[in-house]
Design a protein around this motif. Structure first.
Motif: not given
Length: 242
Positions: A46-75
């Motif tokens: 529970k390291i401040k800031v880093l813990s929150q950033l980690g939670s946001v990253y995990v929520s963002f990646i797991r909450g968006t479809p892989v197809v959308l991630q491919i389209l965004v990153i590949y373009s």
């Protein structure tokens, strides 16, 4: 009517593309291990800031479809790299890069989020007293993690790592969107000539079923091997105690 000649021919062509699919899977997992472990430890401590950033990253990646991630990153990534390279005055053409590199990036980013949750839950299964006992006998925190906590957590994490790996293998079927010639892409390309899509999809189905089944068997064997070693160590320690 099913074209069995096409079915068999495309099946063997798809089999030849297995190394590409497994290559994407293995490289993506290897790239994900270290950042996933860091995110897991940061969130556990529970390291401040880093813990929150980690939670946001995990929520963002797991909450968006892989197809959308491919389209965004590949373009997005090629365009950004092209702008940067042009500003440096280099003649390097970023659009000639092997598309498999983008597949590594997409699936590594995706696997990092899921793997961090696997590591976090596995590390939490190890009793806190293990760390205290390790420190009391003179081990450093790093040694305690490496020699005591991580091995135990790894055994607990194996079933979930197996699920993640199988899921990743199936997700790599989307790599054809980045023009990567994996199992799906090879079958679809062959089907496009004569519109034999039913046969191509049957081939894809069977090939992925075989690959995923073999991977699950290998993980099951690994789990039993580690459990057997753990049982032997426990018996040895009991014998020494007597």
């Amino acid at each position: 009517m099913i074209d069995f000649h096409f079915l068999i021919k495309t099946f063997w062509l798809s089999i030849r593309a297995i190394p590409v699919t497994l290559g994407i899977t293995v490289v993506s997992l290897l790239l994900a291990v270290v950042p996933a472990l860091i995110i897991a430890l940061v969130r556990i401590k529970k390291i401040k800031v880093l813990s929150q950033l980690g939670s946001v990253y995990v929520s963002f990646i797991r909450g968006t479809p892989v197809v959308l991630q491919i389209l965004v990153i590949y373009s997005l990534i090629p365009s950004l790299l092209n702008v940067v390279i042009q500003k440096t005055g280099s003649s390097f053409n970023v659009f000639e890069l092997n598309p498999i590199i983008y597949a590594f990036i997409v699936f590594a980013l995706n696997s990092t989020a899921t793997l961090s949750e696997v590591f976090r839950s596995a590390l939490k299964t190890v009793h806190k007293g293990q760390m205290e006992a390790a420190l009391s006998i003179g081990l450093t925190k790093f040694q305690a993690f490496r020699r005591i906590l991580f091995p135990q957590a790894f055994i607990s994490a194996l079933p979930n790592i197996c699920n993640l790996t199988v899921g990743l293998i199936k997700n790599t079927s989307l790599a054809f969107m980045m023009t990567v010639k994996d199992i799906t892409a090879v079958a679809k390309i062959e089907a496009a000539y004569g519109y034999n899509y039913i046969e191509a999809y049957l081939d894809i189905f069977v090939v992925y079923l075989i690959v995923c089944s073999v991977v699950q068997v290998l993980f099951k064997f690994t789990e039993k091997k580690f459990e057997f070693k753990g049982t032997k160590k426990t018996r040895a320690s009991k014998t020494e105690a007597v």
